[in-house]
Design a protein around this motif. Structure first.
Motif, PDB file in Angstrom:
ATOM      1  N   HIS A  17       8.667  14.630   4.352  1.00 25.47           N
ATOM      2  CA  HIS A  17       9.523  15.050   3.236  1.00 25.47           C
ATOM      3  C   HIS A  17      10.421  16.178   3.722  1.00 25.47           C
ATOM      4  CE1 HIS A  17      10.816  16.817  -0.572  1.00 25.47           C
ATOM      5  NE2 HIS A  17      10.498  15.662  -1.132  1.00 25.47           N
ATOM      6  N   SER A  18      11.675  16.161   3.278  1.00 25.78           N
ATOM      7  CA  SER A  18      12.664  17.123   3.770  1.00 25.78           C
ATOM      8  C   SER A  18      12.250  18.571   3.513  1.00 25.78           C
ATOM      9  CB  SER A  18      14.027  16.849   3.133  1.00 25.78           C
ATOM     10  OG  SER A  18      13.954  16.929   1.725  1.00 25.78           O
ATOM     11  N   ALA A  19      11.658  18.856   2.348  1.00 21.84           N
ATOM     12  CA  ALA A  19      11.271  20.232   2.031  1.00 21.84           C
ATOM     13  C   ALA A  19      10.220  20.742   3.014  1.00 21.84           C
ATOM     14  CB  ALA A  19      10.748  20.314   0.595  1.00 21.84           C
ATOM     15  N   ARG A  20       9.267  19.880   3.371  1.00 20.72           N
ATOM     16  CA  ARG A  20       8.211  20.307   4.284  1.00 20.72           C
ATOM     17  C   ARG A  20       8.710  20.366   5.726  1.00 20.72           C
ATOM     18  NH1 ARG A  20       5.562  16.349   1.083  1.00 20.72           N
ATOM     19  NH2 ARG A  20       5.256  15.042   2.926  1.00 20.72           N
ATOM     20  N   MET A  21       9.656  19.501   6.085  1.00 20.53           N
ATOM     21  CA  MET A  21      10.283  19.603   7.410  1.00 20.53           C
ATOM     22  C   MET A  21      11.042  20.919   7.531  1.00 20.53           C
ATOM     23  SD  MET A  21      11.719  15.729   7.910  1.00 20.53           S
ATOM     24  CE  MET A  21      12.765  16.179   9.295  1.00 20.53           C
ATOM     25  N   TYR A  22      11.743  21.285   6.497  1.00 18.77           N
ATOM     26  CA  TYR A  22      12.477  22.551   6.475  1.00 18.77           C
ATOM     27  C   TYR A  22      11.516  23.713   6.648  1.00 18.77           C
ATOM     28  CZ  TYR A  22      16.444  25.456   4.848  1.00 18.77           C
ATOM     29  OH  TYR A  22      17.476  26.353   4.744  1.00 18.77           O
ATOM     30  N   ASP A  23      10.367  23.630   5.965  1.00 19.66           N
ATOM     31  CA  ASP A  23       9.338  24.653   6.103  1.00 19.66           C
ATOM     32  C   ASP A  23       8.845  24.726   7.551  1.00 19.66           C
ATOM     33  OD1 ASP A  23       7.142  26.445   4.825  1.00 19.66           O
ATOM     34  OD2 ASP A  23       5.990  24.912   5.890  1.00 19.66           O
ATOM     35  N   TYR A  24       8.670  23.578   8.193  1.00 16.30           N
ATOM     36  CA  TYR A  24       8.238  23.525   9.591  1.00 16.30           C
ATOM     37  C   TYR A  24       9.259  24.199  10.494  1.00 16.30           C
ATOM     38  CZ  TYR A  24       7.721  21.364  14.222  1.00 16.30           C
ATOM     39  OH  TYR A  24       7.628  21.152  15.574  1.00 16.30           O
ATOM     40  N   TRP A  25      10.534  23.896  10.309  1.00 16.16           N
ATOM     41  CA  TRP A  25      11.575  24.486  11.157  1.00 16.16           C
ATOM     42  C   TRP A  25      11.675  25.995  10.951  1.00 16.16           C
ATOM     43  CZ3 TRP A  25      15.161  20.085   9.252  1.00 16.16           C
ATOM     44  CH2 TRP A  25      14.971  18.957  10.049  1.00 16.16           C
ATOM     45  N   LEU A  26      11.349  26.461   9.745  1.00 10.50           N
ATOM     46  CA  LEU A  26      11.403  27.894   9.473  1.00 10.50           C
ATOM     47  C   LEU A  26      10.138  28.623   9.929  1.00 10.50           C
ATOM     48  CD1 LEU A  26      13.042  27.893   5.918  1.00 10.50           C
ATOM     49  CD2 LEU A  26      14.098  28.635   8.050  1.00 10.50           C
ATOM     50  N   GLY A  27       9.190  27.873  10.483  1.00  9.14           N
ATOM     51  CA  GLY A  27       7.966  28.491  10.975  1.00  9.14           C
ATOM     52  C   GLY A  27       6.869  28.611   9.944  1.00  9.14           C
ATOM     53  N   GLY A  28       6.995  27.878   8.830  1.00 10.03           N
ATOM     54  CA  GLY A  28       5.988  27.917   7.778  1.00 10.03           C
ATOM     55  C   GLY A  28       4.770  27.064   8.099  1.00 10.03           C
ATOM     56  N   SER A  29       3.789  27.100   7.212  1.00  9.11           N
ATOM     57  CA  SER A  29       2.540  26.353   7.412  1.00  9.11           C
ATOM     58  C   SER A  29       2.313  25.298   6.345  1.00  9.11           C
ATOM     59  CB  SER A  29       1.355  27.326   7.424  1.00  9.11           C
ATOM     60  OG  SER A  29       1.274  28.031   6.191  1.00  9.11           O
ATOM     61  N   ASN A  30       3.252  25.140   5.426  1.00  8.44           N
ATOM     62  CA  ASN A  30       3.080  24.180   4.329  1.00  8.44           C
ATOM     63  C   ASN A  30       3.717  22.842   4.705  1.00  8.44           C
ATOM     64  OD1 ASN A  30       1.763  26.029   2.545  1.00  8.44           O
ATOM     65  ND2 ASN A  30       3.754  27.007   2.237  1.00  8.44           N
ATOM     66  N   ASN A  31       3.170  22.220   5.749  1.00  7.83           N
ATOM     67  CA  ASN A  31       3.695  20.948   6.226  1.00  7.83           C
ATOM     68  C   ASN A  31       2.566  20.147   6.859  1.00  7.83           C
ATOM     69  OD1 ASN A  31       3.752  21.848   9.235  1.00  7.83           O
ATOM     70  ND2 ASN A  31       4.982  23.405   8.165  1.00  7.83           N
ATOM     71  N   PHE A  32       2.841  18.860   7.114  1.00 10.82           N
ATOM     72  CA  PHE A  32       1.834  17.951   7.645  1.00 10.82           C
ATOM     73  C   PHE A  32       2.340  17.304   8.926  1.00 10.82           C
ATOM     74  CE2 PHE A  32       1.271  18.388   3.131  1.00 10.82           C
ATOM     75  CZ  PHE A  32      -0.090  18.591   2.992  1.00 10.82           C
ATOM     76  N   GLU A  33       1.484  16.546   9.593  1.00  6.38           N
ATOM     77  CA  GLU A  33       1.852  15.980  10.890  1.00  6.38           C
ATOM     78  C   GLU A  33       3.067  15.066  10.786  1.00  6.38           C
ATOM     79  OE1 GLU A  33       2.333  15.281  14.693  1.00  6.38           O
ATOM     80  OE2 GLU A  33       1.048  16.820  13.805  1.00  6.38           O
ATOM     81  N   ALA A  34       3.185  14.309   9.695  1.00 10.12           N
ATOM     82  CA  ALA A  34       4.358  13.448   9.539  1.00 10.12           C
ATOM     83  C   ALA A  34       5.644  14.275   9.477  1.00 10.12           C
ATOM     84  CB  ALA A  34       4.224  12.608   8.270  1.00 10.12           C
ATOM     85  N   ASP A  35       5.575  15.419   8.810  1.00  7.50           N
ATOM     86  CA  ASP A  35       6.738  16.305   8.730  1.00  7.50           C
ATOM     87  C   ASP A  35       7.069  16.883  10.104  1.00  7.50           C
ATOM     88  OD1 ASP A  35       6.605  16.086   5.829  1.00  7.50           O
ATOM     89  OD2 ASP A  35       4.904  17.466   5.964  1.00  7.50           O
ATOM     90  N   ARG A  36       6.038  17.292  10.831  1.00  8.06           N
ATOM     91  CA  ARG A  36       6.254  17.880  12.151  1.00  8.06           C
ATOM     92  C   ARG A  36       6.749  16.839  13.148  1.00  8.06           C
ATOM     93  NH1 ARG A  36       1.601  20.410  10.109  1.00  8.06           N
ATOM     94  NH2 ARG A  36       0.130  19.055  11.218  1.00  8.06           N
ATOM     95  N   GLU A  37       6.226  15.634  13.053  1.00  5.83           N
ATOM     96  CA  GLU A  37       6.631  14.571  13.972  1.00  5.83           C
ATOM     97  C   GLU A  37       8.115  14.245  13.797  1.00  5.83           C
ATOM     98  OE1 GLU A  37       5.518   9.905  15.067  1.00  5.83           O
ATOM     99  OE2 GLU A  37       4.241  11.077  13.727  1.00  5.83           O
ATOM    100  N   LEU A  38       8.539  14.072  12.551  1.00  6.99           N
ATOM    101  CA  LEU A  38       9.951  13.773  12.322  1.00  6.99           C
ATOM    102  C   LEU A  38      10.811  14.999  12.625  1.00  6.99           C
ATOM    103  CD1 LEU A  38      11.981  11.668  11.513  1.00  6.99           C
ATOM    104  CD2 LEU A  38      11.635  12.262   9.109  1.00  6.99           C
TER     105      LEU A  38
END
Length: 269
Positions: A17-38
């Motif tokens: 999901h775009s919101a969780r991918m954005y969180d991943y790029w910002l260095g957050g922890s509210n994301n899952f492997e699918a978000d990190r993979e994409l």
């Protein structure tokens, strides 16, 4: 990372999901492997994607401070708000315009779960989180959390930062934005950013292909197409420019290093 057990039932975390991918790029922890993979796939095409996420967040802050300071706006509607995090709309408005009313809208139920946790930890009543779909603007505006929290007889700051690219052309994105703008009174302002192929066509093409493989819509648009979103509203200086070049605190070395157009416009009386 986010605890699967703490989430509402029925949520599929295997799809990015775009919101969780954005969180991943910002260095957050509210994301899952699918978000990190994409997210990593996007980084292969655009190594600076994390910087672009940060630049969108910085633009959000500058736009809110302009709205609160220069325009005196004390109501904000952030559509596509994403996971609560430092530098988001509630935290910026708390500093720039204490006591403002803020509505954060996102269609990801996981965002709502995190938002509830944040609100329970720091209750105040100034900010509400609403789950709604940008593609249905009339329903969004009529949602009790929106209509009951904002006074549409007074100016509103509408924030559409890094969200419109999630709408396909057949979703009628320009008509969607027009419906939102028509609902706002004179003195309101809108701030938006949008990724574009204008900066690096090859890299953006690879990102679009990666998004499609991850079951995500991503539609880059040209500067002229982005300018259309503002309708007849008055564009504030410096107009529609690279996101890093919109009233920066410090002049960027290369303002075209983040592949987004950005602008703020005001509805005249």
């Amino acid at each position: 990372m986010t605890d699967q057990k703490a989430l509402p039932t029925g949520i599929d975390t295997s799809v990015a999901h775009s919101a969780r991918m954005y969180d991943y790029w910002l260095g957050g922890s509210n994301n899952f492997e699918a978000d990190r993979e994409l997210g990593r796939a996007f980084e292969l095409a655009i190594p600076g994607i994390r910087t672009m996420a940060r630049e969108n967040r910085r633009f959000l802050g500058r736009a809110i401070r302009q709205m609160a300071g220069e325009a005196g706006i004390r109501q904000f509607l952030d559509i596509g708000a994403g996971v609560p995090a430092p530098g988001d709309t509630p935290s910026v408005t708390e500093l720039a315009a204490p006591g403002s009313r803020v509505v954060c809208v996102d269609n990801d139920p996981i965002v709502q779960a995190h938002a509830r946790a944040v609100m329970e930890a720091a209750p105040g009543g100034g900010t509400v989180y609403v789950q709604a779909d940008l593609r249905r603007p009339e329903e969004l505006l009529a949602h009790p959390g929106v209509a009951g929290h904002l006074d549409f007889d007074r100016p509103v700051g509408l924030l559409l930062v890094a969200v419109l690219m999630l709408l396909k052309d057949q979703d009628r994105p320009w008509a969607t934005v027009a419906a939102l703008l028509d609902a706002l009174p004179p003195g309101s302002e809108v701030a938006l950013t949008h990724p574009s192929q204008d900066f690096d066509p090859r890299a953006m093409r690879e990102v679009v292909e990666a998004a499609a493989r991850g079951q995500m819509t991503l539609v880059p648009r040209t500067r002229a197409q982005v300018e259309e979103f503002f309708g007849g509203w008055e564009l504030l200086e410096p107009g529609v420019v690279p996101v890093m070049a919109w009233r920066p605190e410090e002049e960027p070395t290369d303002p075209r290093a983040a592949y987004y157009w950005a602008g703020v416009a005001r509805k005249k009386g």
